[in-house]
Design a protein around this motif. Structure first.
Motif, mmCIF file in Angstrom:
data_model
loop_
_atom_site.group_PDB
_atom_site.id
_atom_site.type_symbol
_atom_site.label_atom_id
_atom_site.label_comp_id
_atom_site.label_asym_id
_atom_site.label_seq_id
_atom_site.Cartn_x
_atom_site.Cartn_y
_atom_site.Cartn_z
ATOM 1 N N GLY A 1 45.702 15.116 51.425
ATOM 2 C CA GLY A 1 45.501 16.510 51.833
ATOM 3 C C GLY A 1 44.320 17.190 51.184
ATOM 4 O O GLY A 1 44.196 18.415 51.255
ATOM 5 N N TYR A 2 43.417 16.419 50.587
ATOM 6 C CA TYR A 2 42.283 17.034 49.893
ATOM 7 C C TYR A 2 41.364 17.780 50.862
ATOM 8 O O TYR A 2 40.892 18.888 50.559
ATOM 9 C CB TYR A 2 41.483 15.969 49.143
ATOM 10 C CG TYR A 2 42.166 15.394 47.919
ATOM 11 C CD1 TYR A 2 43.329 15.969 47.409
ATOM 12 C CD2 TYR A 2 41.656 14.280 47.263
ATOM 13 C CE1 TYR A 2 43.955 15.447 46.283
ATOM 14 C CE2 TYR A 2 42.268 13.754 46.138
ATOM 15 C CZ TYR A 2 43.416 14.334 45.648
ATOM 16 O OH TYR A 2 44.029 13.818 44.536
ATOM 17 N N ALA A 3 41.081 17.187 52.017
ATOM 18 C CA ALA A 3 40.194 17.843 52.980
ATOM 19 C C ALA A 3 40.796 19.157 53.465
ATOM 20 O O ALA A 3 40.093 20.160 53.615
ATOM 21 C CB ALA A 3 39.929 16.919 54.168
ATOM 22 N N VAL B 1 35.904 13.084 44.525
ATOM 23 C CA VAL B 1 36.559 12.302 45.575
ATOM 24 C C VAL B 1 36.632 13.039 46.916
ATOM 25 O O VAL B 1 37.011 12.447 47.931
ATOM 26 C CB VAL B 1 37.975 11.858 45.143
ATOM 27 C CG1 VAL B 1 37.884 10.936 43.931
ATOM 28 C CG2 VAL B 1 38.873 13.050 44.851
ATOM 29 N N ALA B 2 36.275 14.322 46.951
ATOM 30 C CA ALA B 2 36.288 15.065 48.215
ATOM 31 C C ALA B 2 35.364 16.265 48.100
ATOM 32 O O ALA B 2 35.272 16.886 47.037
ATOM 33 C CB ALA B 2 37.706 15.526 48.557
ATOM 34 N N ILE B 3 34.666 16.568 49.205
ATOM 35 C CA ILE B 3 33.771 17.724 49.212
ATOM 36 C C ILE B 3 33.846 18.450 50.551
ATOM 37 O O ILE B 3 34.282 17.904 51.559
ATOM 38 C CB ILE B 3 32.296 17.346 48.936
ATOM 39 C CG1 ILE B 3 31.755 16.394 50.005
ATOM 40 C CG2 ILE B 3 32.122 16.765 47.560
ATOM 41 C CD1 ILE B 3 30.276 16.065 49.849
ATOM 42 N N ALA B 4 33.408 19.695 50.532
ATOM 43 C CA ALA B 4 33.211 20.496 51.747
ATOM 44 C C ALA B 4 32.274 21.629 51.376
ATOM 45 O O ALA B 4 32.231 22.073 50.216
ATOM 46 C CB ALA B 4 34.526 21.051 52.283
ATOM 47 N N GLY B 5 31.505 22.085 52.353
ATOM 48 C CA GLY B 5 30.577 23.168 52.066
ATOM 49 C C GLY B 5 30.178 23.919 53.312
ATOM 50 O O GLY B 5 30.901 23.933 54.307
ATOM 51 N N ASN C 1 29.921 9.300 55.507
ATOM 52 C CA ASN C 1 29.124 9.723 56.660
ATOM 53 C C ASN C 1 29.719 10.926 57.403
ATOM 54 O O ASN C 1 30.027 10.839 58.602
ATOM 55 C CB ASN C 1 28.951 8.551 57.635
ATOM 56 C CG ASN C 1 27.880 8.825 58.666
ATOM 57 O OD1 ASN C 1 26.935 9.571 58.426
ATOM 58 N ND2 ASN C 1 28.029 8.243 59.848
ATOM 59 N N PRO C 2 29.819 12.077 56.735
ATOM 60 C CA PRO C 2 30.313 13.276 57.422
ATOM 61 C C PRO C 2 29.242 13.971 58.259
ATOM 62 O O PRO C 2 29.508 14.989 58.901
ATOM 63 C CB PRO C 2 30.728 14.178 56.255
ATOM 64 C CG PRO C 2 29.745 13.820 55.181
ATOM 65 C CD PRO C 2 29.519 12.332 55.319
ATOM 66 N N ALA D 1 30.138 18.975 56.114
ATOM 67 C CA ALA D 1 30.189 17.903 55.106
ATOM 68 C C ALA D 1 31.577 17.733 54.515
ATOM 69 O O ALA D 1 31.732 17.462 53.327
ATOM 70 C CB ALA D 1 29.161 18.150 53.998
ATOM 71 N N VAL D 2 32.591 17.874 55.348
ATOM 72 C CA VAL D 2 33.966 17.679 54.896
ATOM 73 C C VAL D 2 34.233 16.179 54.828
ATOM 74 O O VAL D 2 34.179 15.476 55.837
ATOM 75 C CB VAL D 2 34.970 18.343 55.854
ATOM 76 C CG1 VAL D 2 36.394 18.159 55.339
ATOM 77 C CG2 VAL D 2 34.648 19.822 56.022
ATOM 78 N N CYS D 3 34.501 15.672 53.639
ATOM 79 C CA CYS D 3 34.730 14.232 53.506
ATOM 80 C C CYS D 3 35.573 13.922 52.285
ATOM 81 O O CYS D 3 35.596 14.676 51.312
ATOM 82 C CB CYS D 3 33.408 13.471 53.453
ATOM 83 S SG CYS D 3 32.323 13.910 52.090
ATOM 84 N N THR D 4 36.265 12.786 52.363
ATOM 85 C CA THR D 4 37.128 12.316 51.278
ATOM 86 C C THR D 4 36.884 10.833 51.066
ATOM 87 O O THR D 4 36.762 10.069 52.037
ATOM 88 C CB THR D 4 38.619 12.539 51.625
ATOM 89 O OG1 THR D 4 38.844 13.917 51.902
ATOM 90 C CG2 THR D 4 39.515 12.105 50.472
#
Length: 227
Positions: free
Chosen positions: A173-175, A145-149, A121-122, A162-165
């Motif tokens: 530290g993926y985010a 397992v992690a996204i951002a856009g 839920n980002p 939409a930064v989420c892990t």
């Protein structure tokens, strides 16, 4: 003096996100399968009524971003009011070094993106949110397992969103790595990164500040639906 980020949805839909929205010269909204956000030239009752006229055609609810508290009444009901900080990147900061393998996310990854967004839920993430472009992810054994856009594009500003892990992979530290990649991409285009974060999300705010973001203004998101 009014700043372009004081009314980000309206200004995005009249500039770089123009092809992703609909509406008229007073009210605009993103195609609902992309994003639920709508914006007004001015926060006036007649524009709220005009927005209501779009209901039933494509959407039953909308989200509004405002720099001021809004008086919303019939024909709407307010489901949620979310106070946000709008944060802008300080261009004096050098983005962190990227060590993870960052993958550009294409349409084949949409099911995994939606699944991860529902779990974490980002913020709103729809079937065609990917149309905002520039989505990136980190995979672990072929599992996203992690996204951002990117979401609102208000030249010269571009919003990181939409930064989420996945919960099983937090603390690695993926985010931060994905944020650094997005910052470098936006700066490389000669633009300035910005973002929105809930005021009570203290952990995320600390991370964003460590990455070089500074609070610009408190904003409000109103999630509204027809009465």
């Amino acid at each position: 003096m009014t700043h372009i980020l004081d009314n980000p949805v309206w200004n995005a839909l009249n500039t770089a996100n123009k092809e992703l929205g609909k509406g008229n010269d007073q009210v605009k909204y993103y195609c609902p399968n992309i994003s639920p956000f709508a914006g007004f030239r001015e926060n006036r009752q007649e524009n709220l009524i005009a927005l209501h006229g779009f209901l039933g055609k494509e959407s039953e609810s909308f989200a509004l971003v405002s720099e001021n508290k809004m008086d919303i009444s019939e024909p709407w009901k307010v489901n949620h009011i979310i106070p946000l900080f709008q944060m802008v990147f300080d261009d004096a900061i050098v983005p962190k070094e990227i060590k993870e393998t960052i993958t550009d996310l294409t349409e084949e990854y949409i099911p995994q993106m939606i699944e991860l967004a529902k779990l974490t839920n980002p913020g709103p993430f729809e079937e065609r949110t990917i149309d905002f472009q520039h989505y990136q992810g980190i995979f672990y054994e072929n599992r996203l397992v992690a996204i951002a856009g990117q979401r609102m594009h208000v030249p010269p500003y571009a919003e990181i969103s939409a930064v989420c892990t996945h919960p099983d992979f937090r603390g690695r530290g993926y985010a931060i790595q994905l944020m650094a990649s997005q910052i470098k991409r936006i700066i490389g285009n000669g633009e300035i990164p910005f973002l929105h974060v809930a005021v009570d999300n203290v952990g995320a705010i600390k991370i964003y500040e460590a990455l070089g973001f500074r609070k610009r203004k408190e904003m409000y998101v109103y999630v509204i639906s027809k009465t």
